[in-house]
Design a protein around this motif. Structure first.
Motif, short mmCIF file in Angstrom:
data_model
loop_
_atom_site.label_atom_id
_atom_site.label_comp_id
_atom_site.label_asym_id
_atom_site.label_seq_id
_atom_site.Cartn_x
_atom_site.Cartn_y
_atom_site.Cartn_z
N ARG A 36 -0.67 -15.26 44.73
CA ARG A 36 -0.63 -16.55 44.10
C ARG A 36 -1.06 -16.62 42.80
O ARG A 36 -1.89 -15.49 42.14
CB ARG A 36 -1.68 -17.22 44.87
CG ARG A 36 -2.92 -16.45 45.34
CD ARG A 36 -4.23 -17.37 46.09
NE ARG A 36 -3.69 -16.72 47.54
CZ ARG A 36 -4.03 -15.57 47.96
NH1 ARG A 36 -4.70 -14.61 47.15
NH2 ARG A 36 -3.45 -15.18 49.27
N VAL A 37 -0.21 -17.18 41.83
CA VAL A 37 -0.53 -17.07 40.29
C VAL A 37 -0.64 -18.22 39.52
O VAL A 37 -0.05 -19.27 40.20
CB VAL A 37 0.69 -16.14 39.89
CG1 VAL A 37 0.70 -14.79 40.50
CG2 VAL A 37 1.81 -16.87 39.93
N LYS A 38 -1.19 -18.27 38.33
CA LYS A 38 -1.47 -19.56 37.88
C LYS A 38 -1.15 -19.55 36.34
O LYS A 38 -1.38 -18.33 35.59
CB LYS A 38 -2.97 -19.97 37.79
CG LYS A 38 -3.35 -21.45 37.21
CD LYS A 38 -4.70 -21.61 37.55
CE LYS A 38 -5.74 -21.14 36.65
NZ LYS A 38 -7.07 -21.52 36.63
N ILE A 39 -0.54 -20.50 35.70
CA ILE A 39 -0.17 -20.55 34.31
C ILE A 39 -0.75 -21.64 33.42
O ILE A 39 -1.22 -22.60 34.33
CB ILE A 39 1.23 -20.47 33.94
CG1 ILE A 39 1.91 -21.70 34.30
CG2 ILE A 39 1.98 -19.33 34.42
CD1 ILE A 39 3.21 -22.08 33.88
N LYS A 40 -1.03 -21.57 32.48
CA LYS A 40 -1.58 -22.82 31.59
C LYS A 40 -0.59 -23.66 31.02
O LYS A 40 0.60 -23.17 30.93
CB LYS A 40 -2.49 -22.46 30.24
CG LYS A 40 -3.62 -21.51 30.48
CD LYS A 40 -4.65 -22.20 31.28
CE LYS A 40 -6.01 -21.37 31.19
NZ LYS A 40 -7.32 -21.78 31.78
N ILE A 41 -0.76 -24.97 31.23
CA ILE A 41 0.17 -25.77 30.63
C ILE A 41 -0.78 -27.15 30.05
O ILE A 41 -1.88 -26.66 29.65
CB ILE A 41 1.06 -26.75 32.06
CG1 ILE A 41 0.10 -27.43 32.91
CG2 ILE A 41 1.94 -25.68 32.57
CD1 ILE A 41 0.95 -28.16 33.94
N GLY A 42 -0.02 -28.08 29.49
CA GLY A 42 -0.50 -28.86 28.72
C GLY A 42 -0.75 -28.77 27.24
O GLY A 42 -1.54 -29.07 26.63
N GLU A 43 0.28 -27.99 26.75
CA GLU A 43 0.27 -27.46 25.33
C GLU A 43 -0.08 -28.63 24.44
O GLU A 43 0.58 -29.50 24.67
CB GLU A 43 1.56 -26.87 25.33
CG GLU A 43 1.68 -25.98 23.79
CD GLU A 43 2.76 -25.37 23.67
OE1 GLU A 43 2.90 -24.61 22.59
OE2 GLU A 43 3.74 -25.16 24.71
N ASP A 44 -0.82 -28.20 23.52
CA ASP A 44 -1.04 -29.01 22.29
C ASP A 44 -1.47 -30.46 22.88
O ASP A 44 -1.09 -31.60 22.34
CB ASP A 44 0.54 -29.21 21.59
CG ASP A 44 -0.11 -30.08 20.24
OD1 ASP A 44 -1.07 -30.04 19.50
OD2 ASP A 44 0.97 -30.44 19.58
N ARG A 45 -2.63 -30.56 23.70
CA ARG A 45 -3.15 -31.66 24.30
C ARG A 45 -2.19 -32.74 24.79
O ARG A 45 -2.00 -33.94 24.77
CB ARG A 45 -3.89 -32.38 23.15
CG ARG A 45 -5.14 -31.69 22.66
CD ARG A 45 -6.25 -32.21 21.81
NE ARG A 45 -7.32 -31.29 21.74
CZ ARG A 45 -8.40 -31.60 22.33
NH1 ARG A 45 -8.38 -32.37 23.51
NH2 ARG A 45 -9.61 -30.46 22.25
N GLY A 46 -1.19 -32.19 25.41
CA GLY A 46 -0.16 -33.07 26.40
C GLY A 46 1.17 -33.25 25.69
O GLY A 46 2.13 -33.97 25.88
#
Length: 372
Positions: A165-175
């Motif tokens: 199980r792995v996770k990445i960040k999204i929502g770049e530049d406040r969406g």
């Protein structure tokens, strides 16, 4: 808090602060950084030392030294919940949330470690083990990563370490970078294949309806964990997104008090409660938050600081997993001996019988990063 006659008492409380540069520029949906600071609390009794820590501003050490240490010196080393209550009452006018909560958390963790070491027990044995193996998930995938670096990190966890199980960040530049978010999710699925769970964390970057739209795309790519799709302060918004998607909605890392977790659960805001023992009040409050989640039939997941959470995570029946966060894994492996191996997607706290949480400071390695 009254000393126990004849029992060990706290003889001293000390602090140290270490700032470690990242191994490259890092950012999520709402913040960017190039270093991480660990604030260490050390408590002593009868020649035995307990160690605790939090991640936060260096001023956290001032709170420990000026507001918490005077409460503890000369008081029972056994009665950690009494110490927790005394610290919480003492900071009423200072303000508990934020770095003050981090200070309490570091000291609470140190007190539990001290007690377990005085008893010559692994902390998980003192708390009472529910499981021998604690699942972890690989966490990083910062928005600053290009495709190649993201792919390399995800394959390292999934293929080399066997973490499923792995996770990445999204929502770049406040969406505002939604197109690239979608691209990176698709790339991540391609990196790990269909047999690995894929998670995402927006760090509160999206609006409510934007989060619902993105959640449909995530569902199409087999994403099963949508962390902080909107601000964790927007409990109604979290509940709205949760009701509109099949993906599990999660939050709670910014819970600094037990009532916050109670409000989050009462609002129906999450499918899995996250709690961070380096912010919420240490093991004492983390275990209480886990019990609140269990009472509502929900799992709890430990946010970041994996070695701070390992033993308490093994003690609760409703654990989902511990976050194997890239930054904190680097720092904990650098500064401490006794760190754990996530091979196969699990860690084994207390297996070697080392007392306490098993961590000891490596002064030779830590020295160059000490800032106060």
């Amino acid at each position: 808090m009254t000393p126990v006659a004849g029992g060990p008492v706290v003889g001293g409380v000390e602090t140290a602060v270490y700032t470690v540069p990242t191994d490259g520029p890092e950012a999520d949906g709402t913040l960017a950084w190039n270093s991480t600071t660990l604030v260490l609390a050390t408590v002593r009794s009868e020649g035995t030392t307990g160690l605790g820590y939090t991640y936060g501003a260096p001023a956290t050490a001032d709170v420990i030294a000026s507001e918490l240490a005077p409460l503890l010196v000369g008081h029972s080393a056994w009665d950690v919940p009494a110490a927790q209550e005394a610290m919480s009452r003492a900071v009423r006018n200072t303000g508990r949330p934020g770095l003050v909560a981090g200070a309490i958390s570091a000291v609470d963790m140190a007190l539990w470690d001290l007690k377990a070491r005085l008893l010559d027990l692994p902390l998980v044995r003192l708390l009472g083990a529910h499981r021998a193996e604690v699942p972890v998930y690989g966490s990083g995938g910062f928005t600053t990563y290009d495709d190649e670096r993201q792919d390399r990190q995800l394959r390292h966890w999934a293929s080399e370490q066997g973490i499923p199980r792995v996770k990445i960040k999204i929502g770049e530049d406040r969406g505002r970078g939604e197109g690239r978010d979608r691209h990176r999710v698709a790339r991540a699925r391609g990196s790990v294949g269909d047999g690995v769970e894929l998670y995402v964390d927006a760090n509160g970057a999206y609006t409510r309806k934007q989060a619902v739209r993105v959640a449909r795309y995530l569902d199409d790519h087999g994403v099963t964990w949508f962390e902080e799709p909107v601000s964790s302060d927007d409990l109604a918004g979290l509940a709205l997104v949760r009701a509109a998607t099949a993906v599990d909605v999660t939050a709670g890392e910014y819970g600094y008090t037990l009532p916050y977790f109670g409000a989050m659960l009462a609002a129906g805001a999450v499918d899995c409660l996250q709690a961070d023992a380096t912010r919420c009040g240490g093991p004492t409050v983390w275990l209480r938050a886990a019990a609140l989640a269990e009472a509502r039939g929900l799992h709890v997941s430990a946010h970041c600081a994996p070695h701070a959470h390992a033993h308490m995570a093994a003690a609760v029946p409703n654990l989902r997993h511990v976050e194997w966060f890239h930054d904190h894994v680097r720092i904990e492996n650098l500064l401490f001996d006794g760190t754990l191996d996530p091979e196969g997607g699990v860690i084994h706290p207390g297996r070697d019988g080392t007392p306490g949480h098993g961590l000891t400071l490596r002064n030779d390695r830590a020295g160059p990063y000490r800032v106060r």
